[in-house]
Design a protein around this motif. Structure first.
Motif, short mmCIF file in Angstrom:
data_model
loop_
_atom_site.label_atom_id
_atom_site.label_comp_id
_atom_site.label_asym_id
_atom_site.label_seq_id
_atom_site.Cartn_x
_atom_site.Cartn_y
_atom_site.Cartn_z
N ALA A 148 -35.01 28.12 63.33
CA ALA A 148 -35.18 26.81 63.15
C ALA A 148 -36.79 26.85 62.88
O ALA A 148 -37.17 25.92 61.89
N VAL A 149 -37.56 27.46 63.69
CA VAL A 149 -39.04 27.62 63.58
C VAL A 149 -39.32 28.08 61.97
O VAL A 149 -40.49 27.18 61.43
N ALA A 151 -37.74 28.03 59.33
CA ALA A 151 -37.12 27.09 58.34
C ALA A 151 -38.18 25.74 58.34
O ALA A 151 -38.41 25.09 57.70
N GLY A 152 -38.46 25.37 59.46
CA GLY A 152 -39.32 24.15 59.62
C GLY A 152 -40.64 24.44 59.05
O GLY A 152 -41.16 23.45 58.43
N ILE A 153 -41.32 25.49 59.35
CA ILE A 153 -42.59 25.86 58.58
C ILE A 153 -42.35 25.76 57.22
O ILE A 153 -43.14 25.28 56.49
N PHE A 154 -41.43 26.50 56.76
CA PHE A 154 -40.89 26.68 55.22
C PHE A 154 -41.01 25.42 54.72
O PHE A 154 -41.66 25.23 53.37
N THR A 155 -40.26 24.54 55.19
CA THR A 155 -39.85 23.21 54.41
C THR A 155 -41.10 22.18 54.67
O THR A 155 -41.19 21.43 53.87
N PRO A 238 -33.58 14.43 54.97
CA PRO A 238 -33.46 15.89 55.65
C PRO A 238 -34.61 16.41 56.42
O PRO A 238 -35.78 16.55 55.86
N ASN A 239 -34.40 17.06 57.31
CA ASN A 239 -35.45 17.86 58.24
C ASN A 239 -34.65 18.60 59.37
O ASN A 239 -33.95 18.47 59.90
N VAL A 240 -35.31 19.93 59.31
CA VAL A 240 -35.02 20.86 60.38
C VAL A 240 -34.78 20.44 61.76
O VAL A 240 -34.01 20.90 62.42
#
Length: 290
Positions: A148-149, A151-155, A238-240
């Protein structure tokens, strides 16, 4: 922690679905990828006597390969994403049953050629789904938080993440602005399939067998978590973070229904009601503001 452990796989797969939606698509093959990963991991250890590391690498490589197949159909052959991933879903659902003639995989499995598979699950592999850090935090929960962390930073914080949302918002404008939309779609579907494979690895490690029905509800639950995430913090996209919150919310809801002795066959209906309500509130409030 029990609820978090129960929803960890759904959350991980849901993050992959979220990335595919962000790029303007929809990956309907994640459930079949996860189920096939469970069977592949079990087959690798029970039949081929693979170690834990070899098994994990094999399954993740298979997941990546399926993601590339999805991306090739969508980008190279211009197949609509729903049709391409649905076709791959059917392909994998049937393919995973062929090596064992439709049987679940465990030590002593009788293969179609009449031989018996006497391999066992590597204890190091089983620890991926059963270990608790400090006897409190299950390892799958830590894996979920790491995914989650990351992917959240990536997106949300990287150039590639912003370009993915740009492609999902207006692909033509993104292409005219210089974004390589095809490569971004390949990246998104590869991530989605790889995370689904990782979810399958965790399921196999937790169950300790290759159950042919292990991925039956993963697609619907992951999609529900991703779409419910639209309503979190009024994101309307869409968001993580929303996906993780959506997965946890569904897990708490189902756990509560179980504690109230609500019949199991009503759970999908309840999830559908929650999903419809969340989307109606999200887009209804957006329309009123405009």
């Amino acid at each position: 922690m029990s609820v978090l452990q129960a929803v960890s796989v759904v959350a991980i797969i849901g993050v992959g679905v979220t990335v595919s939606i962000a790029v303007g698509g929809f990956d309907l093959s994640v459930g079949a990828i996860a189920a096939s990963s469970v069977m592949a991991a079990s087959y690798a250890m029970v039949v081929w006597h693979f170690s834990a590391a070899e098994t994990v690498l094999l399954v993740l490589a298979l997941g990546l390969a399926v993601g590339l197949v999805n991306a090739t159909l969508i980008v190279r052959f211009n197949v609509p994403d729903l049709l391409a991933t649905l076709a791959v879903n059917f392909l994998l659902t049937g393919l995973q049953l062929i090596p064992t003639a439709g049987r679940s995989i465990a030590t002593g499995l009788i293969l179609p050629n009449g031989t018996s598979a006497n391999g066992v699950f590597d204890p190091a592999f089983l620890s991926l789904g059963r270990t608790r850090l400090f006897d409190v935090v299950p390892l799958p929960v830590l894996i979920m938080l790491t995914v989650a962390v990351t992917a959240g930073i990536f997106t949300e914080r990287t150039r590639f993440g912003r370009l993915i949302f740009a492609v999902g918002g207006n692909e033509l404008a993104a292409r005219l602005a210089g974004a390589r939309t095809g490569r971004l779609k390949v990246l998104a579907y590869s991530l989605s399939a790889s995370l689904a494979a990782l979810g399958g690895v965790i399921v196999a490690a937790r169950v300790g067998r290759g159950d042919v029905s292990s991925g039956a509800s993963l697609l619907l639950d992951a999609v529900a978590a991703s779409l419910i995430g639209y309503a979190v913090l009024n994101a309307r996209r869409p968001n993580v973070l929303g996906t993780i919150v959506g997965a946890i919310f569904v897990g708490i809801l189902l756990n509560g229904l179980t504690m109230l002795n609500v019949p199991y066959y009503t759970q999908d209906f309840v999830k559908g009601v929650v999903l419809v309500g969340a989307l109606a509130l999200t887009y209804g409030s957006a329309r009123r503001r405009h």
